[in-house]
Write a protein that holds these residues in place. Structure first.
Motif, mmCIF file in Angstrom:
data_model
loop_
_atom_site.group_PDB
_atom_site.id
_atom_site.type_symbol
_atom_site.label_atom_id
_atom_site.label_comp_id
_atom_site.label_asym_id
_atom_site.label_seq_id
_atom_site.Cartn_x
_atom_site.Cartn_y
_atom_site.Cartn_z
ATOM 1 N N LYS A 72 57.020 109.244 98.029
ATOM 2 C CA LYS A 72 56.050 109.748 97.059
ATOM 3 C C LYS A 72 56.239 111.252 96.886
ATOM 4 C CE LYS A 72 52.598 110.038 100.765
ATOM 5 N NZ LYS A 72 51.270 109.582 101.219
ATOM 6 N N PRO A 73 55.791 111.813 95.771
ATOM 7 C CA PRO A 73 55.946 113.254 95.563
ATOM 8 C C PRO A 73 55.072 114.050 96.535
ATOM 9 C CG PRO A 73 55.471 112.116 93.498
ATOM 10 C CD PRO A 73 55.223 111.138 94.602
ATOM 11 N N SER A 74 55.391 115.314 96.645
ATOM 12 C CA SER A 74 54.573 116.207 97.443
ATOM 13 C C SER A 74 53.149 116.235 96.912
ATOM 14 C CB SER A 74 55.160 117.621 97.399
ATOM 15 O OG SER A 74 54.237 118.566 97.885
ATOM 16 N N THR A 127 49.923 101.282 95.295
ATOM 17 C CA THR A 127 48.977 102.339 94.947
ATOM 18 C C THR A 127 48.292 102.911 96.178
ATOM 19 O OG1 THR A 127 48.629 101.287 92.795
ATOM 20 C CG2 THR A 127 46.969 102.883 93.504
ATOM 21 N N ALA A 128 47.916 102.035 97.107
ATOM 22 C CA ALA A 128 47.252 102.495 98.322
ATOM 23 C C ALA A 128 48.172 103.340 99.187
ATOM 24 C CB ALA A 128 46.745 101.287 99.112
ATOM 25 N N LEU A 129 49.461 102.985 99.255
ATOM 26 C CA LEU A 129 50.396 103.674 100.140
ATOM 27 C C LEU A 129 50.968 104.959 99.535
ATOM 28 C CD1 LEU A 129 52.319 100.586 101.563
ATOM 29 C CD2 LEU A 129 50.745 102.078 102.814
ATOM 30 N N THR A 130 51.052 105.024 98.202
ATOM 31 C CA THR A 130 51.685 106.179 97.568
ATOM 32 C C THR A 130 50.713 107.050 96.789
ATOM 33 O OG1 THR A 130 52.200 105.038 95.481
ATOM 34 C CG2 THR A 130 53.806 104.836 97.285
ATOM 35 N N GLY A 131 49.509 106.544 96.524
ATOM 36 C CA GLY A 131 48.594 107.284 95.657
ATOM 37 C C GLY A 131 49.030 107.280 94.206
ATOM 38 N N SER A 132 49.770 106.256 93.794
ATOM 39 C CA SER A 132 50.365 106.192 92.462
ATOM 40 C C SER A 132 49.309 106.177 91.358
ATOM 41 C CB SER A 132 51.228 104.932 92.350
ATOM 42 O OG SER A 132 51.601 104.698 91.009
ATOM 43 N N ASN A 133 49.407 107.135 90.443
ATOM 44 C CA ASN A 133 48.531 107.141 89.278
ATOM 45 C C ASN A 133 48.897 106.022 88.310
ATOM 46 O OD1 ASN A 133 46.980 109.403 90.051
ATOM 47 N ND2 ASN A 133 48.542 110.800 89.282
ATOM 48 N N ALA A 134 50.200 105.752 88.180
ATOM 49 C CA ALA A 134 50.642 104.681 87.292
ATOM 50 C C ALA A 134 50.109 103.343 87.765
ATOM 51 C CB ALA A 134 52.171 104.652 87.223
ATOM 52 N N GLY A 135 50.206 103.093 89.068
ATOM 53 C CA GLY A 135 49.687 101.852 89.611
ATOM 54 C C GLY A 135 48.184 101.735 89.445
ATOM 55 N N GLN A 136 47.474 102.835 89.662
ATOM 56 C CA GLN A 136 46.018 102.791 89.541
ATOM 57 C C GLN A 136 45.576 102.512 88.114
ATOM 58 O OE1 GLN A 136 43.893 103.083 92.397
ATOM 59 N NE2 GLN A 136 42.683 102.051 90.821
ATOM 60 N N ARG A 137 46.263 103.097 87.121
ATOM 61 C CA ARG A 137 45.904 102.839 85.727
ATOM 62 C C ARG A 137 46.074 101.366 85.383
ATOM 63 N NH1 ARG A 137 48.686 107.740 84.798
ATOM 64 N NH2 ARG A 137 50.542 106.591 84.126
ATOM 65 N N ILE A 138 47.146 100.764 85.885
ATOM 66 C CA ILE A 138 47.375 99.343 85.609
ATOM 67 C C ILE A 138 46.288 98.495 86.261
ATOM 68 C CG2 ILE A 138 48.918 97.418 86.162
ATOM 69 C CD1 ILE A 138 51.258 99.387 85.717
ATOM 70 N N LEU A 139 45.947 98.800 87.492
ATOM 71 C CA LEU A 139 44.910 98.037 88.194
ATOM 72 C C LEU A 139 43.547 98.205 87.527
ATOM 73 C CD1 LEU A 139 45.960 98.801 91.873
ATOM 74 C CD2 LEU A 139 46.271 96.643 90.658
ATOM 75 N N ASP A 140 43.259 99.406 87.054
ATOM 76 C CA ASP A 140 41.961 99.661 86.419
ATOM 77 C C ASP A 140 41.798 98.895 85.111
ATOM 78 O OD1 ASP A 140 41.240 101.355 88.467
ATOM 79 O OD2 ASP A 140 41.739 103.201 87.374
#
Length: 310
Positions: free
Chosen positions: A119-121, A243-256
Motif C-alpha cells: 500500500k502507499p505511504s 480494503t481492510a488490509l490496505t485502506g483502499s479508497n477504490a475498494g471502499q467506494r465499490i463496497l459503499d
C-alpha cells in the motif's frame, strides 16, 4: 539461531548472503517462530537494494515445518520504503509481509501460501488507484496464498498463477496470461491481451466504462456477469479484505455502492474450466465427493467432448 540459519551463515562469504536482509536481520528476528511456532512481529525500513526479501526466511520455515507451514500471520513483517525485486518470492504459509511504499518487479513470484500487502505511504497525497505501486511480472507462478495491492501493477500480472487469491487496482498488458487457478480481482482497468492462454481459475474485472472486452483475449475464455450468490459473497469478501488490509479508497467506494457496482464486474472464466466445474457439480449431486467426483467429472467431460466432436 535455528538450525539451517547457521548453515546459511557459514556460506555468507562465498555467496554474498551477508548483503541480504533475510540473513542480516530477518532470520534472527524470526527465531521464536522458527524454533517453536511462537508469533513474532517486526518493523523495518526497506530499499530497492533489498531483493528477494522473505525468501531465505521462507526456506528455513519450510525446512522446519514442511509444506503446511505455520498458521497465518505467525511471522508479521512490516516494511517502509521501496522494496527491490522479488519481494516475498516463494514465501510459505505463516509469513505476512506488508510494505508501505512500493516495490519492484516479481513481487510474490512463486508465492506458496504466504500473504503480501502493499500500500502507499500514509503520507502519500496521490490517489493509489491511479498510480503504479509494483513492477512487472508480479505473482508469476504463484501456487497459493494471498496478495492485496493498493495501486496499479505493471505488465504480466499473475502470469501462470495456479492458486493464489489476489486483489489489485489495475494491471498492465498480458494480465493473467496462462493462469491455471486461483482468483484475481482487478478493481480498475487492464492493459491489452488480458487472459491470453488462461486455462483455469477465475478473474473479476471492474469494467466501469464497458471497454474491457476490447482488451481481453477471448480465444480461451468467456466473459460473464457474477450471478451466483456464493460467488458474489466470495467476490465481496475479497474486496472487503483488501480494503481492510490496505485502506483502499477504490475498494471502499465499490463496497459503499455494492448493488450498483456488482453489475459492472466481468467474470473471466476459461471455457474448458467452466465445463469441468459444471461436470463436478453434477456428479457431486449424485453423492460422489473428493477424488471420486473429480474422476467421474473428468470421464463425463471427455464423453461430452467426444460427442460434440463427432
Amino acid at each position: 539461531m535455528p538450525e539451517g540459519s547457521t548453515r546459511f551463515n557459514s556460506k555468507r562469504q562465498n555467496h554474498g548472503l551477508e548483503e541480504t536482509l533475510d540473513v542480516s536481520k530477518l532470520l534472527d528476528l524470526a527465531v521464536p517462530a522458527l524454533e517453536s511456532g511462537t508469533g513474532v512481529e517486526a518493523s523495518l525500513p526497506i530499499t530497492n537494494v533489498n531483493r528477494a526479501v522473505g525468501t531465505i526466511l521462507g526456506s528455513e520455515l519450510t525446512r522446519k515445518y514442511g509444506a503446511a507451514g505455520l498458521p497465518d500471520d505467525t511471522i508479521r513483517l512490516y516494511f517502509t520504503g521501496s522494496a527491490g525485486q522479488s519481494l516475498g518470492a516463494f514465501v510459505p504459509k505463516g509469513i505476512t509481509i506488508t510494505v508501505e511504499g512500493d516495490s519492484n518487479d516479481y513481487v510474490g513470484k512463486g508465492l506458496s501460501g504466504g500473504k503480501l500487502i502493499i500500500k502507499p505511504s500514509a503520507q502519500a497525497t496521490f490517489a493509489a488507484e491511479d498510480n503504479i505501486i509494483i513492477g512487472n511480472t508480479a505473482l508469476y507462478g504463484a501456487t497459493s496464498g494471498e496478495a492485496y495491492i493498493s495501486g496499479i501493477a505493471g505488465e504480466r500480472f499473475a502470469v501462470r498463477n495456479s492458486g493464489a487469491n489476489v486483489v489489485v487496482e489495475g494491471v498492465g498488458d498480458h494480465g493473467c496470461e496462462y493462469m491455471t487457478g486461483g482468483r484475481v480481482v482487478v478493481l480498475g482497468a487492464t492493459g491489452r491481451n488480458f487472459a491470453a492462454g488462461m486455462s483455469g481459475g477465475i478473474a473479476y474485472v471492474y469494467d466501469l466504462d464497458n471497454t474491457f472486452i476490447k482488451r481481453c483475449n477471448l480465444e480461451m475464455v468467456l466473459l460473464e456477469r457474477v450471478e451466483e450468490p456464493e460467488e458474489i459473497a466470495e467476490l465481496q469478501g475479497l474486496i472487503t479484505r483488501h480494503t481492510a488490509l490496505t485502506g483502499s479508497n477504490a475498494g471502499q467506494r465499490i463496497l459503499d455502492a455494492w448493488d450498483e457496482a456488482l453489475p459492472k464486474f466481468v467474470r473471466v472464466i476459461p471455457k474448458d474450466y467452466k465445463r469441468m466445474m459444471e461436470q463436478i457439480r453434477k456428479v457431486e449431486q449424485t453423492g460422489l465427493t473428493g477424488e471420486a467426483a473429480l474422476m467421474a467429472a473428468f470421464e463425463a467431460n471427455m464423453r461430452e467432448l467426444a460427442r460434440v466432436g463427432g
